[in-house]
Design a protein around this motif. Structure first.
Motif, short mmCIF file in Angstrom:
data_model
loop_
_atom_site.label_atom_id
_atom_site.label_comp_id
_atom_site.label_asym_id
_atom_site.label_seq_id
_atom_site.Cartn_x
_atom_site.Cartn_y
_atom_site.Cartn_z
N SER A 26 2.19 24.71 -71.45
CA SER A 26 1.68 24.44 -72.57
C SER A 26 2.64 24.96 -73.79
O SER A 26 3.35 25.87 -73.45
N ALA A 56 -3.09 30.51 -76.98
CA ALA A 56 -2.81 30.98 -75.81
C ALA A 56 -4.08 30.93 -74.82
O ALA A 56 -4.31 30.19 -73.90
N HIS A 74 3.23 28.98 -70.29
CA HIS A 74 3.25 28.77 -71.77
C HIS A 74 4.57 29.23 -72.46
O HIS A 74 5.13 30.08 -72.21
#
Length: 206
Positions: free
Chosen positions: A124, A131, A150
């Protein structure tokens, strides 16, 4: 030459000219058909660029694997080079990207199909404040089949030299890019299965 012969002469030349034009036209058509059918077939992984994988491409000079750190599933710091030894299917996505959400379940299906033969790594690039939302969305879309990575800095995506989302890049066990696909795709399609099976066969574990 009598009058009848004079009348027939232009007609005869016209018929001959028409015949030659038809012959030339047929020759041109056959040439086009021959050149189209005699082109060499796509080589390497480009041969899988059809159906669900129609946007697959193999770069002549792919960029090096990005070395930048990002956050792993348990909050640890990791990177793509840290994952070398595995065949990686790296997918860059974000919660604001509708096509990303469409294809994510198919990436989970791909991971389920190949198990530990490949590692589907969904990274991501959402903001840090998003988040939790991104983690929850990935859980929902994949049924928990894909781990959450992430990259707040977005440097891994930027260094891939593509502004697309989603973007999926396949790396061999040494971190060398084999192929990429910009935009959403059906990673549960027969074409995707054949592609990844070929990659697995070409790059067995040491």
């Amino acid at each position: 030459m009598n009058a009848h012969s004079l009348e027939q002469a232009p007609r005869s030349w016209a018929l001959k000219a028409a015949g030659w034009l038809a012959l030339l036209g047929a020759g041109a058509f056959l040439y086009v058909v021959f050149t189209a059918t005699s082109k060499p077939p796509a080589q390497g992984y480009e041969r899988f660029a059809e159906g669900g994988m129609e946007r697959l491409e193999v770069l002549d000079e792919p960029p090096p694997q990005p070395p930048h750190p990002f956050t792993g599933p348990n909050g640890e710091t990791t990177s793509l080079p840290a994952m070398r030894g595995d065949i990686l299917v790296v997918n860059y996505w974000a919660t604001f990207c509708a096509p990303c959400r469409v294809e994510m379940p198919t990436l989970a299906a791909l991971q389920e199909r190949f198990g530990d033969q490949v590692k589907v790594t969904a990274i991501s690039i959402d903001e840090g404040t998003e988040a939790d939302e991104a983690r929850a969305m990935l859980e929902e879309l994949t049924g928990g089949r894909l781990a959450f990575y992430h990259d707040i800095s977005r440097w891994t995506h930027l260094d891939s030299r593509s502004g697309w989302l989603p973007l999926t890049i396949i790396y061999d066990r040494d971190g060398v890019e084999l192929a990429r696909l910009a935009g959403d795709a059906d990673w549960s399609s027969p074409e995707a299965e054949r592609l990844i099976q070929a990659v697995v066969s070409d790059h067995p574990p040491v």
